[in-house]
Scaffold this active site. Structure first.
Site, PDB file in Angstrom:
ATOM      1  N   TYR A 126       0.830  -1.196   0.000  1.00 50.68           N
ATOM      2  CA  TYR A 126       0.000   0.000   0.000  1.00 50.68           C
ATOM      3  C   TYR A 126       0.866   1.248   0.000  1.00 50.68           C
ATOM      4  O   TYR A 126       2.081   1.168   0.190  1.00 50.68           O
ATOM      5  CB  TYR A 126      -0.949   0.005   1.206  1.00 50.68           C
ATOM      6  CG  TYR A 126      -0.297   0.284   2.541  1.00 50.68           C
ATOM      7  CD1 TYR A 126       0.488  -0.672   3.174  1.00 50.68           C
ATOM      8  CD2 TYR A 126      -0.455   1.519   3.164  1.00 50.68           C
ATOM      9  CE1 TYR A 126       1.083  -0.406   4.396  1.00 50.68           C
ATOM     10  CE2 TYR A 126       0.138   1.792   4.391  1.00 50.68           C
ATOM     11  CZ  TYR A 126       0.906   0.825   4.998  1.00 50.68           C
ATOM     12  OH  TYR A 126       1.507   1.087   6.195  1.00 50.68           O
ATOM     13  N   ARG A 131       8.305   4.079  -4.461  1.00 48.49           N
ATOM     14  CA  ARG A 131       8.285   3.093  -3.367  1.00 48.49           C
ATOM     15  C   ARG A 131       7.217   2.033  -3.630  1.00 48.49           C
ATOM     16  O   ARG A 131       7.411   0.849  -3.319  1.00 48.49           O
ATOM     17  CB  ARG A 131       8.038   3.806  -2.035  1.00 48.49           C
ATOM     18  CG  ARG A 131       8.180   2.888  -0.830  1.00 48.49           C
ATOM     19  CD  ARG A 131       8.134   3.648   0.473  1.00 48.49           C
ATOM     20  NE  ARG A 131       6.844   4.287   0.682  1.00 48.49           N
ATOM     21  CZ  ARG A 131       6.587   5.144   1.670  1.00 48.49           C
ATOM     22  NH1 ARG A 131       7.527   5.465   2.528  1.00 48.49           N
ATOM     23  NH2 ARG A 131       5.386   5.682   1.795  1.00 48.49           N
ATOM     24  N   ARG A 134      -8.377 -21.057  -0.869  1.00 48.52           N
ATOM     25  CA  ARG A 134      -7.312 -20.521  -0.033  1.00 48.52           C
ATOM     26  C   ARG A 134      -6.108 -21.453  -0.045  1.00 48.52           C
ATOM     27  O   ARG A 134      -6.200 -22.594   0.381  1.00 48.52           O
ATOM     28  CB  ARG A 134      -7.810 -20.348   1.409  1.00 48.52           C
ATOM     29  CG  ARG A 134      -6.749 -19.753   2.327  1.00 48.52           C
ATOM     30  CD  ARG A 134      -7.193 -19.736   3.781  1.00 48.52           C
ATOM     31  NE  ARG A 134      -6.169 -19.165   4.631  1.00 48.52           N
ATOM     32  CZ  ARG A 134      -5.098 -19.830   5.085  1.00 48.52           C
ATOM     33  NH1 ARG A 134      -4.920 -21.096   4.776  1.00 48.52           N
ATOM     34  NH2 ARG A 134      -4.210 -19.213   5.849  1.00 48.52           N
ATOM     35  N   HIS A 156      -1.527 -21.104   0.234  1.00 49.68           N
ATOM     36  CA  HIS A 156      -0.436 -20.146   0.425  1.00 49.68           C
ATOM     37  C   HIS A 156       0.216 -19.755  -0.897  1.00 49.68           C
ATOM     38  O   HIS A 156       0.540 -18.600  -1.112  1.00 49.68           O
ATOM     39  CB  HIS A 156       0.612 -20.719   1.389  1.00 49.68           C
ATOM     40  CG  HIS A 156       0.152 -20.721   2.820  1.00 49.68           C
ATOM     41  ND1 HIS A 156       1.011 -20.801   3.877  1.00 49.68           N
ATOM     42  CD2 HIS A 156      -1.097 -20.647   3.365  1.00 49.68           C
ATOM     43  CE1 HIS A 156       0.327 -20.763   5.011  1.00 49.68           C
ATOM     44  NE2 HIS A 156      -0.956 -20.691   4.721  1.00 49.68           N
ATOM     45  N   LYS A 176       6.466  -1.961   1.992  1.00 48.69           N
ATOM     46  CA  LYS A 176       5.281  -1.392   2.646  1.00 48.69           C
ATOM     47  C   LYS A 176       4.115  -2.363   2.504  1.00 48.69           C
ATOM     48  O   LYS A 176       3.171  -2.149   1.737  1.00 48.69           O
ATOM     49  CB  LYS A 176       4.965  -0.024   2.034  1.00 48.69           C
ATOM     50  CG  LYS A 176       4.113   0.866   2.932  1.00 48.69           C
ATOM     51  CD  LYS A 176       4.190   2.302   2.463  1.00 48.69           C
ATOM     52  CE  LYS A 176       3.166   3.204   3.104  1.00 48.69           C
ATOM     53  NZ  LYS A 176       3.240   3.299   4.553  1.00 48.69           N
ATOM     54  N   GLU A 204      12.823   2.625  13.874  1.00 49.24           N
ATOM     55  CA  GLU A 204      11.788   3.585  13.452  1.00 49.24           C
ATOM     56  C   GLU A 204      10.614   3.446  14.420  1.00 49.24           C
ATOM     57  O   GLU A 204      10.824   3.017  15.559  1.00 49.24           O
ATOM     58  CB  GLU A 204      11.388   3.344  12.002  1.00 49.24           C
ATOM     59  CG  GLU A 204      10.872   1.936  11.737  1.00 49.24           C
ATOM     60  CD  GLU A 204      10.279   1.738  10.352  1.00 49.24           C
ATOM     61  OE1 GLU A 204       9.975   2.720   9.657  1.00 49.24           O
ATOM     62  OE2 GLU A 204      10.081   0.566   9.978  1.00 49.24           O
TER      63      GLU A 204
HETATM   64  N1  PMP Z   1       7.729   3.825   8.983  1.00 48.29           N
HETATM   65  C1  PMP Z   1       6.596   3.107   8.985  1.00 48.29           C
HETATM   66  C2  PMP Z   1       6.618   1.740   9.595  1.00 48.29           C
HETATM   67  C3  PMP Z   1       5.424   3.630   8.421  1.00 48.29           C
HETATM   68  O1  PMP Z   1       4.295   2.903   8.401  1.00 48.29           O
HETATM   69  C4  PMP Z   1       5.438   4.944   7.878  1.00 48.29           C
HETATM   70  C5  PMP Z   1       4.181   5.555   7.317  1.00 48.29           C
HETATM   71  N2  PMP Z   1       3.779   4.955   6.164  1.00 48.29           N
HETATM   72  C6  PMP Z   1       6.643   5.655   7.896  1.00 48.29           C
HETATM   73  C7  PMP Z   1       7.766   5.066   8.456  1.00 48.29           C
HETATM   74  C8  PMP Z   1       6.722   7.045   7.316  1.00 48.29           C
HETATM   75  O2  PMP Z   1       6.653   6.998   5.916  1.00 48.29           O
HETATM   76  P1  PMP Z   1       6.147   8.249   5.067  1.00 48.29           P
HETATM   77  O3  PMP Z   1       6.988   9.407   5.477  1.00 48.29           O
HETATM   78  O4  PMP Z   1       6.387   7.851   3.655  1.00 48.29           O
HETATM   79  O5  PMP Z   1       4.705   8.465   5.399  1.00 48.29           O
END
Ligand code: PMP
Length: 279
Positions: free
Chosen positions: A30, A49, A99, A101, A145, A177
C-alpha cells in the site's frame, strides 16, 4: 467515492471477495499520499516506493505512473470539500479459487480511498508529544510497505493505551523507526536517523526532511543510534506523511532535554511547510 478495480463508486457499494489474498493473507502492498489542496507531496517518491514494494513481492504493477497520477487526481477531485486529504492506495495479489499459500498469476485487486486529515499547527506541536519504546520484533524486510501490519498495529495500540503518540522501536539496542513513522534525533546540531535498508520503511517524509536539512545547511547523518543516545538527545522527532514532523518531548515517561523543543526542529519544520505550500 472510492476507487475499486477500474470504477469510482460509493464506499458503501465497494466489496471484495473473501477469496481476495489481501483479506486472507495480507498479501499486498500500500501507499499513502498526503494531499494539500490539490498538491500531492512527494508523489514521485511514493510511486517509486510502490513500484519497489510490488517488485519485492512479485506483483506486476497494474498501472503506469501516468495512469496512477490520473486516477489519484480523479479521486482527489471527488473530495474537494476536504481541505487536506490522504489518499490510501492498496494493491493485493487478487483472488484465487481457493485458499492456498502459493499462488499463480492473478489479477491484482486495486483499491483507493480518500480521508480528510488536518496536520497539527506549529503551536500545537510545540506542546510536545509522548512516545514509548518497545523491542522491534518485525521481520527483516521492513522496507516493503506490506499490508501485513499486525506488529505495527500492536505497537500503535500499545502507544494509544499509554496515552502516547507513537511507539519507538529498538532492535538489539539500536533505534530503528516507529509503528508508522520514522524517528530522528539531534545532538550538537547534527541530525541522525537510521540508514535505509531492511530494518526501516524508507519514509518519503524522512527523505524530504533530509533534503530540508541540506537546504538549511544543517548536518544530517544516516547513521544508527542507540536507545541511550535517544534518551539523552537534544531533540527527538518523528516523521510521516500525515504527521509531518512532530517533536517528541517524553519517552517512556522520561523528559527529553527537560521537555524543551529544539531550534533544529523549528528550522526544519518551517522549511517543510515552505516546500509543501509551494507549487
Ligand atoms: N515507517 C513506517 C513503519 C510507516 O508505516 C510509515 C508511514 N507509512 C513511515 C515510516 C513514514 O513513511 P512516510 O513518510 O512515507 O509516510
Amino acid at each position: 467515492m472510492v476507487y475499486l478495480n477500474g470504477n469510482f463508486i460509493p464506499k458503501s457499494k465497494a466489496y471484495v471477495s473473501v477469496m481476495d489474498r489481501g483479506f486472507l493473507f495480507g498479501d499486498g502492498v500500500y501507499e499513502v499520499f498526503p494531499v494539500y489542496g490539490k498538491k500531492i507531496v512527494g508523489e514521485e517518491l511514493h510511486l517509486k516506493r510502490l513500484q519497489e514494494g510490488l517488485d519485492a513481492i512479485n506483483i506486476v504493477n497494474p498501472h503506469s505512473n501516468e495512469n496512477w497520477s490520473l486516477l489519484i487526481r480523479e479521486l482527489i477531485s471527488y473530495h474537494q470539500d476536504y481541505h487536506n486529504q490522504s489518499i490510501y492506495l492498496q494493491i493485493s495479489r487478487g483472488c484465487d479459487d481457493d485458499r492456498k499459500h502459493t499462488h499463480g498469476d492473478l489479477m491484482p485487486t486495486v483499491y483507493m480511498q480518500s480521508t480528510p486529515f488536518a496536520s497539527k499547527s506549529k503551536n500545537d506541536l510545540l506542546k510536545g508529544s509522548a512516545a514509548i519504546t518497545r523491542d522491534d520484533i518485525r521481520w527483516n524486510q521492513c522496507n516493503t510497505k506490506s499490508t501485513s501490519l499486525i506488529a505495527n498495529i500492536m505497537y500503535a495500540q500499545d502507544a494509544k493505551n499509554h496515552q502516547a503518540e507513537e511507539t519507538i522501536l529498538c532492535r538489539n539496542g539500536v533505534i530503528t523507526e516507529c509503528s508508522s513513522s520514522n524517528v530522528f534525533i539531534v545532538n550538537d546540531n547534527c541530525i541522525y536517523t537510521h540508514p535505509e535498508g531492511p530494518y526501516i520503511l524508507p519514509g518519503v517524509t524522512r527523505k524530504i526532511v533530509l533534503n530540508c536539512a541540506r537546504d538549511c545547511q544543517i548536518l544530517a547523518k544516516e547513521k544508527t543510534f542507540t536507545k541511550q543516545d535517544l534518551m539523552k538527545a537534544d531533540e527527538v522527532w518523528i516523521t510521516s506523511s500525515t504527521r509531518e514532523i512532530m517533536p517528541i518531548t517524553s519517552v517512556d515517561g522520561i523528559l527529553i532535554n527537560d521537555g524543551r523543543i529544539g531550534d533544529v526542529w523549528s528550522l526544519i519544520y518551517d522549511r517543510y511547510q515552505e516546500l509543501k505550500n509551494t507549487n
